[in-house]
Design a protein around this motif. Structure first.
Motif, PDB file in Angstrom:
ATOM      1  N   ARG A  38      54.562  18.888 -27.591  1.00  0.00           N
ATOM      2  CA  ARG A  38      53.579  19.755 -26.956  1.00  0.00           C
ATOM      3  C   ARG A  38      53.946  21.204 -27.202  1.00  0.00           C
ATOM      4  NH1 ARG A  38      54.717  18.975 -20.419  1.00  0.00           N
ATOM      5  NH2 ARG A  38      56.748  20.025 -20.356  1.00  0.00           N
ATOM      6  N   GLN A  39      52.925  22.028 -27.187  1.00  0.00           N
ATOM      7  CA  GLN A  39      53.126  23.460 -27.361  1.00  0.00           C
ATOM      8  C   GLN A  39      52.207  24.204 -26.422  1.00  0.00           C
ATOM      9  OE1 GLN A  39      52.753  24.922 -31.405  1.00  0.00           O
ATOM     10  NE2 GLN A  39      53.969  26.727 -30.909  1.00  0.00           N
ATOM     11  N   ALA A  40      52.820  24.880 -25.479  1.00  0.00           N
ATOM     12  CA  ALA A  40      52.064  25.715 -24.550  1.00  0.00           C
ATOM     13  C   ALA A  40      51.803  27.074 -25.185  1.00  0.00           C
ATOM     14  CB  ALA A  40      52.835  25.867 -23.248  1.00  0.00           C
ATOM     15  N   SER A  41      50.788  27.725 -24.679  1.00  0.00           N
ATOM     16  CA  SER A  41      50.412  29.027 -25.218  1.00  0.00           C
ATOM     17  C   SER A  41      51.585  29.998 -25.145  1.00  0.00           C
ATOM     18  CB  SER A  41      49.218  29.580 -24.437  1.00  0.00           C
ATOM     19  OG  SER A  41      48.840  30.836 -24.942  1.00  0.00           O
ATOM     20  N   GLY A  42      51.933  30.589 -26.265  1.00  0.00           N
ATOM     21  CA  GLY A  42      53.004  31.568 -26.307  1.00  0.00           C
ATOM     22  C   GLY A  42      54.411  30.989 -26.302  1.00  0.00           C
ATOM     23  N   LYS A  43      54.506  29.679 -26.397  1.00  0.00           N
ATOM     24  CA  LYS A  43      55.829  29.043 -26.366  1.00  0.00           C
ATOM     25  C   LYS A  43      56.054  28.207 -27.612  1.00  0.00           C
ATOM     26  CE  LYS A  43      56.254  28.881 -21.345  1.00  0.00           C
ATOM     27  NZ  LYS A  43      56.586  28.028 -20.160  1.00  0.00           N
ATOM     28  N   GLU A  44      57.295  27.841 -27.844  1.00  0.00           N
ATOM     29  CA  GLU A  44      57.623  27.010 -28.986  1.00  0.00           C
ATOM     30  C   GLU A  44      57.238  25.554 -28.721  1.00  0.00           C
ATOM     31  OE1 GLU A  44      61.446  29.565 -30.703  1.00  0.00           O
ATOM     32  OE2 GLU A  44      61.707  27.497 -30.053  1.00  0.00           O
ATOM     33  N   ARG A  45      57.032  24.850 -29.791  1.00  0.00           N
ATOM     34  CA  ARG A  45      56.743  23.424 -29.672  1.00  0.00           C
ATOM     35  C   ARG A  45      57.973  22.705 -29.148  1.00  0.00           C
ATOM     36  NH1 ARG A  45      53.823  20.752 -34.714  1.00  0.00           N
ATOM     37  NH2 ARG A  45      52.340  22.339 -34.034  1.00  0.00           N
ATOM     38  N   GLU A  46      57.764  21.746 -28.247  1.00  0.00           N
ATOM     39  CA  GLU A  46      58.877  20.985 -27.703  1.00  0.00           C
ATOM     40  C   GLU A  46      58.600  19.492 -27.822  1.00  0.00           C
ATOM     41  OE1 GLU A  46      59.647  20.888 -23.511  1.00  0.00           O
ATOM     42  OE2 GLU A  46      57.576  21.411 -22.995  1.00  0.00           O
ATOM     43  N   ALA A  47      59.671  18.750 -27.936  1.00  0.00           N
ATOM     44  CA  ALA A  47      59.565  17.300 -28.028  1.00  0.00           C
ATOM     45  C   ALA A  47      59.283  16.719 -26.650  1.00  0.00           C
ATOM     46  CB  ALA A  47      60.848  16.714 -28.602  1.00  0.00           C
ATOM     47  N   VAL A  48      58.447  15.690 -26.625  1.00  0.00           N
ATOM     48  CA  VAL A  48      58.092  15.030 -25.375  1.00  0.00           C
ATOM     49  C   VAL A  48      58.608  13.587 -25.358  1.00  0.00           C
ATOM     50  CG1 VAL A  48      56.188  14.215 -23.946  1.00  0.00           C
ATOM     51  CG2 VAL A  48      56.056  16.468 -25.043  1.00  0.00           C
ATOM     52  N   ALA A  49      58.322  12.844 -26.417  1.00  0.00           N
ATOM     53  CA  ALA A  49      58.683  11.425 -26.428  1.00  0.00           C
ATOM     54  C   ALA A  49      58.758  10.927 -27.858  1.00  0.00           C
ATOM     55  CB  ALA A  49      57.662  10.608 -25.647  1.00  0.00           C
ATOM     56  N   CYS A  50      59.428   9.800 -28.023  1.00  0.00           N
ATOM     57  CA  CYS A  50      59.550   9.194 -29.352  1.00  0.00           C
ATOM     58  C   CYS A  50      59.481   7.685 -29.224  1.00  0.00           C
ATOM     59  CB  CYS A  50      60.863   9.610 -30.012  1.00  0.00           C
ATOM     60  SG  CYS A  50      61.146   8.819 -31.618  1.00  0.00           S
ATOM     61  N   LEU A  51      58.750   7.072 -30.122  1.00  0.00           N
ATOM     62  CA  LEU A  51      58.728   5.617 -30.241  1.00  0.00           C
ATOM     63  C   LEU A  51      59.330   5.290 -31.597  1.00  0.00           C
ATOM     64  CD1 LEU A  51      57.696   3.187 -28.602  1.00  0.00           C
ATOM     65  CD2 LEU A  51      55.602   3.288 -29.929  1.00  0.00           C
ATOM     66  N   MET A  52      60.483   4.626 -31.573  1.00  0.00           N
ATOM     67  CA  MET A  52      61.209   4.384 -32.807  1.00  0.00           C
ATOM     68  C   MET A  52      60.422   3.436 -33.705  1.00  0.00           C
ATOM     69  SD  MET A  52      63.790   6.289 -32.206  1.00  0.00           S
ATOM     70  CE  MET A  52      65.041   5.820 -33.399  1.00  0.00           C
ATOM     71  N   ARG A  53      60.647   3.512 -34.996  1.00  0.00           N
ATOM     72  CA  ARG A  53      59.950   2.657 -35.937  1.00  0.00           C
ATOM     73  C   ARG A  53      60.392   1.211 -35.798  1.00  0.00           C
ATOM     74  NH1 ARG A  53      61.611   3.557 -42.079  1.00  0.00           N
ATOM     75  NH2 ARG A  53      60.628   1.517 -42.156  1.00  0.00           N
ATOM     76  N   GLY A  54      59.596   0.307 -36.329  1.00  0.00           N
ATOM     77  CA  GLY A  54      59.939  -1.103 -36.299  1.00  0.00           C
ATOM     78  C   GLY A  54      59.895  -1.701 -34.915  1.00  0.00           C
TER      79      GLY A  54
END
Length: 118
Positions: A38-54
């Motif tokens: 996610r990226q809020a206005s005026g802020k850097e993009r940040e990681a929220v969640a990950c679903l691993m492959r396989g």
């Protein structure tokens, strides 16, 4: 070309919930790691969640774990948001990678906007 497509963003009142969807057509999604950012206005993009492959495990960032969950059904990955606050307002992006989740994923969606306001 693999193209994630996000949907489900909306204006929601504080304390509300949303379910964001990430669809990856034409490719078996389990072959890729899927990340939510996610990226809020005026802020850097940040990681929220990950679903691993396989069909691997799902991970949500520690500071969001009590309110956000991630799941996969068939070829769609969902991000469930609850207890939303104005600080959660952002463009939420889904991305896919051939190997693992990181900030420079191989394929990015165009984002879906989440607004939190009364």
């Amino acid at each position: 070309q693999l193209q994630p497509v996000e949907s489900g963003g909306a204006l929601v009142a504080p304390g509300g919930s949303l379910r964001l969807s990430c669809a990856v057509s034409g490719f078996p999604q389990e072959n890729y790691a899927i990340g939510w950012f996610r990226q809020a206005s005026g802020k850097e993009r940040e990681a929220v969640a990950c679903l691993m492959r396989g069909r691997g495990s799902a991970h949500v960032m520690d500071h969001l774990q009590d309110r956000f969950t991630v799941s996969r059904v068939d070829n769609t990955v969902y991000l469930h948001l609850s207890g939303l606050t104005p600080a959660d307002a952002a463009v939420y992006y889904c991305a896919a990678d051939n190997h693992f989740c990181h900030m420079a994923m191989d394929y990015w969606g165009k984002g879906t906007l989440v607004n939190v306001s009364s």
